[in-house]
Design an enzyme around this catalytic site. Structure first.
Site, PDB file in Angstrom:
ATOM      1  N   PRO A   2       0.841  -1.208   0.000  1.00 43.41           N
ATOM      2  CA  PRO A   2       0.000   0.000   0.000  1.00 43.41           C
ATOM      3  C   PRO A   2       0.875   1.257   0.000  1.00 43.41           C
ATOM      4  O   PRO A   2       1.800   1.366   0.800  1.00 43.41           O
ATOM      5  CB  PRO A   2      -0.795  -0.103   1.306  1.00 43.41           C
ATOM      6  CG  PRO A   2      -0.538  -1.467   1.839  1.00 43.41           C
ATOM      7  CD  PRO A   2       0.700  -1.985   1.215  1.00 43.41           C
ATOM      8  N   GLU A   3       0.592   2.166  -0.909  1.00 48.96           N
ATOM      9  CA  GLU A   3       1.308   3.426  -0.937  1.00 48.96           C
ATOM     10  C   GLU A   3       0.371   4.521  -0.416  1.00 48.96           C
ATOM     11  O   GLU A   3      -0.775   4.242  -0.070  1.00 48.96           O
ATOM     12  CB  GLU A   3       1.792   3.715  -2.355  1.00 48.96           C
ATOM     13  CG  GLU A   3       2.766   2.622  -2.830  1.00 48.96           C
ATOM     14  CD  GLU A   3       3.882   3.146  -3.715  1.00 48.96           C
ATOM     15  OE1 GLU A   3       4.361   4.266  -3.469  1.00 48.96           O
ATOM     16  OE2 GLU A   3       4.265   2.431  -4.643  1.00 48.96           O
ATOM     17  N   HIS A  89      -5.184 -14.497   9.536  1.00 46.67           N
ATOM     18  CA  HIS A  89      -4.414 -13.307   9.171  1.00 46.67           C
ATOM     19  C   HIS A  89      -5.061 -12.018   9.651  1.00 46.67           C
ATOM     20  O   HIS A  89      -4.649 -10.929   9.257  1.00 46.67           O
ATOM     21  CB  HIS A  89      -4.211 -13.252   7.656  1.00 46.67           C
ATOM     22  CG  HIS A  89      -3.489 -14.441   7.114  1.00 46.67           C
ATOM     23  ND1 HIS A  89      -2.241 -14.816   7.578  1.00 46.67           N
ATOM     24  CD2 HIS A  89      -3.837 -15.348   6.182  1.00 46.67           C
ATOM     25  CE1 HIS A  89      -1.862 -15.900   6.938  1.00 46.67           C
ATOM     26  NE2 HIS A  89      -2.810 -16.253   6.091  1.00 46.67           N
ATOM     27  N   ARG A 107       1.352 -10.814   6.014  1.00 46.04           N
ATOM     28  CA  ARG A 107       2.809 -10.820   6.237  1.00 46.04           C
ATOM     29  C   ARG A 107       3.225 -10.190   7.560  1.00 46.04           C
ATOM     30  O   ARG A 107       4.392 -10.245   7.929  1.00 46.04           O
ATOM     31  CB  ARG A 107       3.509 -10.166   5.054  1.00 46.04           C
ATOM     32  CG  ARG A 107       3.305 -11.005   3.796  1.00 46.04           C
ATOM     33  CD  ARG A 107       3.960 -10.405   2.592  1.00 46.04           C
ATOM     34  NE  ARG A 107       5.409 -10.357   2.717  1.00 46.04           N
ATOM     35  CZ  ARG A 107       6.201  -9.823   1.802  1.00 46.04           C
ATOM     36  NH1 ARG A 107       5.681  -9.294   0.715  1.00 46.04           N
ATOM     37  NH2 ARG A 107       7.496  -9.807   1.978  1.00 46.04           N
TER      38      ARG A 107
END
Ligand SMILES: [Zn+2]
Length: 271
Positions: A2-3, A89, A107
């Protein structure tokens, strides 16, 4: 990853709905990048006053202190009136009387950190090195040029470092440099004042276009499972190695700078 535009669109997706909500519980799953920094019980009964963004952090202002959320490499946030049972997750559920804000992060490079204030050492450790915000009027073309003059590294890497202006990630740096006609390998201190002004305008343009695009497609963008997806601009150069430049038809080149791939047009972008 994500930016800044994805983070801003994520903020827009729930900021108004959660503002004023009372926290009933904070459930944390597996450890994230850093510990919370406070007993989760201490947040119960507090209100989420507002959701702001600084760089790629979302700041949830509480009655006492603030929560800093980061999506890491693979995280997404979803706010819904009710959530299905947490999966393997799902590492944070902030349960409120308006709904539950859930962090899904396979992650686990994401973060949920409490700090007593934005000026506290806890918050400064995460936010202190960030450059100016590109989209809120604080980003000034002349100050940008002055800051570039102090750097001899290639302009692309100076943008990515994020300590002059925040949020210009790999995609957006390539695209902004194309719009400004600047070769990504040019040392930052060799960017003239007029070209720095063009780059300044190009950065604002690509980032705000991405936010608008994400914002306008927000309903599609939050999929049926409630996961926030990622979007990409119709790229001029990014990901287009070997394809013809949309302006001059010269094949786009890909090079590696600081372990990141940079895309540029060898004809439109000059040293
Ligand atoms: Zn070209």
């Amino acid at each position: 990853m994500p930016e800044l535009p994805e983070v801003e669109v994520t903020r827009l997706s729930f900021a108004q709905r959660i503002a004023g909500a009372r926290i009933a519980a904070l459930h944390l799953g597996k450890p994230l990048r850093w510990p919370l920094g406070v007993d989760a019980q201490a947040l119960c009964g507090q209100h989420v006053l507002a959701v702001r963004r600084r760089g790629k952090y979302l700041l949830l202002d509480l009655d006492d202190g603030l929560l800093l959320l980061h999506l890491g490499m693979s995280g997404s946030l979803n706010f819904a009136p009710s959530q299905p049972p947490a999966g393997p997750h799902d590492h944070m559920d902030l349960v409120t009387d308006r709904g539950t804000l859930r962090l899904h992060d396979p992650r686990r490079f994401g973060a949920v950190v409490w700090a007593p204030s934005e000026d506290s050492p806890q918050a400064r450790k995460l936010l202190g090195h960030l450059g100016v915000e590109p989209l809120n009027g604080a980003f000034d073309a002349l100050a940008f040029h002055a800051a570039l003059r102090k750097r001899s590294a290639p302009i692309k890497q100076v943008l990515l470092a994020g300590d002059i202006v925040v949020g210009v990630g790999n995609i957006y740096a390539s695209e902004a440099l194309f719009l400004a006609g600047i070769r990504p390998t040019l040392p930052a201190n060799k960017v003239s004042r007029p070209r720095a002004a063009r780059l300044h305008a190009a950065i604002i343009d690509v980032l705000s276009r991405a936010v608008r695009q994400g914002g306008s497609s927000l309903r599609d963008f939050v999929s049926a499972e409630g996961k926030t997806g990622y979007f990409q601009l119709e790229a001029a150069v990014y990901g287009r190695a070997g394809q013809p430049c949309r302006v001059c038809s010269t094949p786009i080149r890909a090079i590696v700078q600081g372990q990141r791939t940079t895309f540029y047009c060898p004809r439109c972008q000059k040293n």
